[in-house]
Design an enzyme around this catalytic site. Structure first.
Site, PDB file in Angstrom:
ATOM      1  CE  LYS A 121      55.538  40.946  36.691  1.00  0.00           C
ATOM      2  NZ  LYS A 121      54.128  41.026  37.028  1.00  0.00           N
ATOM      3  CG  ASN A 122      54.071  41.053  40.859  1.00  0.00           C
ATOM      4  OD1 ASN A 122      54.432  41.470  39.751  1.00  0.00           O
ATOM      5  ND2 ASN A 122      53.007  40.290  41.012  1.00  0.00           N
ATOM      6  CB  CYS A 216      48.965  41.201  32.032  1.00  0.00           C
ATOM      7  SG  CYS A 216      50.399  40.166  31.818  1.00  0.00           S
ATOM      8  NE  ARG A 221      46.191  45.440  35.552  1.00  0.00           N
ATOM      9  CZ  ARG A 221      47.224  44.605  35.519  1.00  0.00           C
ATOM     10  NH1 ARG A 221      47.521  43.966  34.406  1.00  0.00           N
ATOM     11  NH2 ARG A 221      47.946  44.405  36.591  1.00  0.00           N
ATOM     12  CG  ASP A 405      49.357  37.413  40.045  1.00  0.00           C
ATOM     13  OD1 ASP A 405      48.393  37.837  39.382  1.00  0.00           O
ATOM     14  OD2 ASP A 405      50.121  38.160  40.691  1.00  0.00           O
ATOM     15  NE  ARG A 497      54.930  42.108  31.511  1.00  0.00           N
ATOM     16  CZ  ARG A 497      53.825  42.027  32.240  1.00  0.00           C
ATOM     17  NH1 ARG A 497      52.738  41.532  31.729  1.00  0.00           N
ATOM     18  NH2 ARG A 497      53.795  42.480  33.476  1.00  0.00           N
TER      19      ARG A 497
HETATM   20  N1  EPU Z   1      41.684  48.451  41.700  1.00  0.00           N
HETATM   21  C1  EPU Z   1      40.799  49.504  41.673  1.00  0.00           C
HETATM   22  N2  EPU Z   1      41.302  50.758  41.835  1.00  0.00           N
HETATM   23  C2  EPU Z   1      42.630  50.984  42.031  1.00  0.00           C
HETATM   24  C3  EPU Z   1      43.515  49.913  42.073  1.00  0.00           C
HETATM   25  C4  EPU Z   1      43.023  48.633  41.900  1.00  0.00           C
HETATM   26  O1  EPU Z   1      39.602  49.318  41.500  1.00  0.00           O
HETATM   27  O2  EPU Z   1      43.008  52.154  42.176  1.00  0.00           O
HETATM   28  C5  EPU Z   1      41.157  47.087  41.540  1.00  0.00           C
HETATM   29  C6  EPU Z   1      41.735  46.382  40.325  1.00  0.00           C
HETATM   30  O3  EPU Z   1      41.047  46.694  39.153  1.00  0.00           O
HETATM   31  C7  EPU Z   1      41.606  44.934  40.750  1.00  0.00           C
HETATM   32  C8  EPU Z   1      41.848  44.983  42.259  1.00  0.00           C
HETATM   33  O4  EPU Z   1      41.600  46.325  42.642  1.00  0.00           O
HETATM   34  O5  EPU Z   1      40.306  44.496  40.492  1.00  0.00           O
HETATM   35  C9  EPU Z   1      43.236  44.600  42.711  1.00  0.00           C
HETATM   36  O6  EPU Z   1      44.216  45.362  42.003  1.00  0.00           O
HETATM   37  P1  EPU Z   1      45.663  45.657  42.575  1.00  0.00           P
HETATM   38  O7  EPU Z   1      45.854  47.113  42.625  1.00  0.00           O
HETATM   39  O8  EPU Z   1      45.875  44.859  43.826  1.00  0.00           O
HETATM   40  O9  EPU Z   1      46.571  45.046  41.431  1.00  0.00           O
HETATM   41  P2  EPU Z   1      47.886  45.637  40.849  1.00  0.00           P
HETATM   42  O10 EPU Z   1      48.678  46.297  41.908  1.00  0.00           O
HETATM   43  O11 EPU Z   1      47.613  46.395  39.611  1.00  0.00           O
HETATM   44  C10 EPU Z   1      49.343  43.551  41.410  1.00  0.00           C
HETATM   45  C11 EPU Z   1      50.209  42.606  40.643  1.00  0.00           C
HETATM   46  C12 EPU Z   1      49.339  41.703  39.795  1.00  0.00           C
HETATM   47  C13 EPU Z   1      48.365  40.953  40.695  1.00  0.00           C
HETATM   48  C14 EPU Z   1      47.563  41.942  41.553  1.00  0.00           C
HETATM   49  C15 EPU Z   1      46.668  41.270  42.569  1.00  0.00           C
HETATM   50  C16 EPU Z   1      52.201  43.883  40.301  1.00  0.00           C
HETATM   51  C17 EPU Z   1      53.072  44.620  39.364  1.00  0.00           C
HETATM   52  N3  EPU Z   1      51.101  43.374  39.796  1.00  0.00           N
HETATM   53  O12 EPU Z   1      48.637  44.294  40.429  1.00  0.00           O
HETATM   54  O13 EPU Z   1      50.225  40.773  39.226  1.00  0.00           O
HETATM   55  O14 EPU Z   1      47.479  40.200  39.915  1.00  0.00           O
HETATM   56  O15 EPU Z   1      48.465  42.817  42.250  1.00  0.00           O
HETATM   57  O16 EPU Z   1      47.423  40.490  43.440  1.00  0.00           O
HETATM   58  O17 EPU Z   1      52.515  43.739  41.470  1.00  0.00           O
HETATM   59  C18 EPU Z   1      51.013  39.273  37.637  1.00  0.00           C
HETATM   60  O18 EPU Z   1      52.058  39.210  38.290  1.00  0.00           O
HETATM   61  O19 EPU Z   1      50.729  38.480  36.710  1.00  0.00           O
HETATM   62  C19 EPU Z   1      50.053  40.308  37.964  1.00  0.00           C
HETATM   63  C20 EPU Z   1      49.111  40.684  37.150  1.00  0.00           C
END
Ligand code: EPU
Length: 517
Positions: A121-122, A216, A221, A405, A497
């Site tokens: 998915k991701n 989610c 975020r 996750d 999702r």
């Molecule tokens: N963060 C910041 N600033 C940013 C970006 C992130 O502070 O500009 C923080 C976030 O708040 C969090 C941490 O950095 O505390 C990590 O966030 P990240 O950006 O890695 O997460 P994401 O890209 O929004 C993806 C996955 C999530 C998964 C996370 C961590 C996708 C679409 N989503 O989210 O997946 O939990 O990486 O591995 O790829 C899921 O699949 O259930 C899911 C939530």
């Protein structure tokens, strides 16, 4: 007799209404609580990396580093846009239909047999926006049939891309004639990964306007690292009412050091930099399997990206991505992990097929520590429970650490382990909302800050519960399969999702789960 029946029915109706009201109140209080939690939060996470080159796509290895990397993420500033995003989220939750998407689980049946894992998915939710960067067509295989993918398909076609479904898991996308750089609220409201449209549209058209993401909800975020990266490449980025607008007459490569390891920021920057002038270097990049997968996709389309899978990614800008190529998405690490945990939880014996065993090592190690028999080979992994479960301490970390996750699912499993286990969330500010639901089923879990203390082994009983987010939903299904009696789970749309055919896959292994209505 008739009167008594109608009295009982009235009482039950009022009880249900009260329960619904208190659940809703709980959800709102929880969300409001986020503001305080974030305002006072000093996220200090110690992240220890031990990069093993076997983790990495060998074609892409650039610089791989070994050592410790400590990140001290100072107080997160809440900006006006964050509050607005949060308000929109609350409104969204108020509007969510209750009890419209329910499954019924009859518990206590062990899962046994073989299961094949779908595409990640991701990876898919980033590869589809990345297809907007391609100046011709591309074919994407092993695309999971999940609602996030459906939403993205319609978004990219609204932007002018030609999208054809060749078979249930293969998409043909031709983005030669995209004409819009705007992703409206209506288009993205149910999707977290909408932020990838920013990098993709900026990289392709030099401008992007994207409404705040849905998806989610486990705390604020922020996307400050994405924005910082775009600005380093020369874009002017503004945020108003949560709507992000990015414009660049000319993107120029730069060195960007991410203050926090972020999957989203790494991928977004990669997309924006692919056609920038010169070379971009992302330092402290995320190393998750889907980061490597998106880099591989872009390279297959004509990009020049090296080092994906390490913490230093180098992107040499190219003029065009000619495309005209097919690409197959990797198997879903988290879906595979969910089935491994489900097998362990139900006392079953399951062979999880079509996986990359390397991606499953952190989970495999923890399951072994808990007393499960875990065997890897080629592209499968077998999980079998032969003895009582032992408690464990788990902390979620960026890859190759234990994935956040899989945190809710493994917590559900640990309710059946003897002794006290701890699960520490190292990525998200609040990803423990599901614990309220597990405790309703008889679990004894206490949350202290970022740590859940799980006392086991506790027999679980079926209850009326709600899947508050995607992985929480999977965890509650696992709990329902372990529980005595019947579990009624609402919010199945969250699970849909991200998991392809979750219910039918579980039934094929011997579970008893059906959609209600
Ligand atoms: N963060 C910041 N600033 C940013 C970006 C992130 O502070 O500009 C923080 C976030 O708040 C969090 C941490 O950095 O505390 C990590 O966030 P990240 O950006 O890695 O997460 P994401 O890209 O929004 C993806 C996955 C999530 C998964 C996370 C961590 C996708 C679409 N989503 O989210 O997946 O939990 O990486 O591995 O790829 C899921 O699949 O259930 C899911 C939530």
């Amino acid at each position: 007799m008739k009167e008594q029946k109608s009295k009982n029915a009235k009482e039950q109706k009022s009880k249900n209404a009260k329960e619904r009201k208190s659940e809703r109140a709980y959800r709102i209080i929880w969300i409001m609580g986020q503001a305080d939690a974030v305002a006072t939060n000093k996220q200090k996470s110690e992240r220890v990396y031990n990069i093993d080159n076997h983790n990495i796509d060998n074609n892409l290895i650039g610089d791989s580093r070994k050592g410790n990397n400590q990140i001290d993420n100072e107080q997160i500033e809440i900006r006006e846009g964050d509050y607005k995003r949060q308000n929109m989220l609350e409104e969204e939750i108020m509007r969510m239909p209750k009890k419209s998407d329910r499954i019924i689980i009859n518990g206590e049946l062990p899962l046994c047999g073989n299961i094949s894992i779908s595409g990640a998915k991701n990876a898919a939710v980033a590869v589809i926006p990345a297809a907007l960067l391609v100046d011709g067509w591309c074919r994407i295989e092993n695309v999971p049939q999940i609602s996030d993918v459906e939403i993205l398909k319609s978004i990219v076609s609204e932007m002018g891309a030609k999208v054809e479904v060749e078979d249930s898991n293969t998409l043909y996308i031709d983005a030669s004639n995209i004409h819009s750089h705007v992703a409206t609220y209506e288009m993205v409201k149910d999707l977290r990964a909408s932020y990838y449209l920013l990098g993709a549209l900026l990289g392709r058209l030099g401008s992007a306007e994207v409404y705040p993401p849905g998806g989610c909800d486990f705390g604020f975020r922020p996307i400050d690292q994405h924005i910082k990266g775009f600005e380093a490449l020369g874009a002017v980025v503004t945020e108003s009412d949560g709507i992000v607008v990015a414009n660049a007459s000319n993107l120029v490569g730069a060195i960007v050091y991410l203050d926090i390891v972020s999957v989203g920021a790494t991928l977004n920057l990669m997309m924006a930099a692919v056609k920038a002038q010169g070379t971009t270097i992302i330092e402290n990049a995320a190393k998750e399997p889907h980061v490597v997968d998106v880099a591989n996709f872009l390279n297959a389309m004509g990009a020049n990206i090296r080092g994906a899978g390490t913490d230093r990614i180098r992107i040499k800008g190219v003029e065009k991505l000619p495309g005209k190529a097919s690409y197959t998405i990797i198997p879903d690490q988290i879906e595979a992990g969910t089935f491994m945990i489900a097998a362990a939880a139900t006392g079953g014996d399951v062979c999880v097929r079509n996986i990359i065993p390397k991606h499953m090592e952190s989970l495999g190690a923890k399951l072994t520590e808990m007393g499960l028999s875990v065997t890897f080979n080629g592209d499968w992994i077998r999980v079998k429970r032969e003895r009582p479960l032992k408690s464990a301490n788990i902390k979620t970390m960026p890859y190759p650490g234990f994935p956040t996750d899989l945190q809710p699912q493994v917590s559900a499993l640990l309710t059946q382990a003897d002794g006290t286990s701890t699960v520490t969330e190292g990525i998200w500010i609040n990803r423990f909302k599901y614990i309220y639901e597990l405790n309703k089923m008889g679990a004894r879990i206490k949350v202290e800050g970022k740590k859940a203390l799980i006392r086991g082994a506790t027999p679980l009983e079926g209850a009326r519960v709600d899947a508050c987010d995607l992985r929480a939903g999977a965890a509650i299904v696992i709990a329902g399969m372990m529980a005595k009696g019947v579990t009624e789970l609402t919010g199945v749309r969250f699970i849909e999702r991200g998991y392809e055919d979750f219910v039918s896959k579980l039934n094929s292994l011997g579970a008893d789960i059906r959609y209600d209505g």
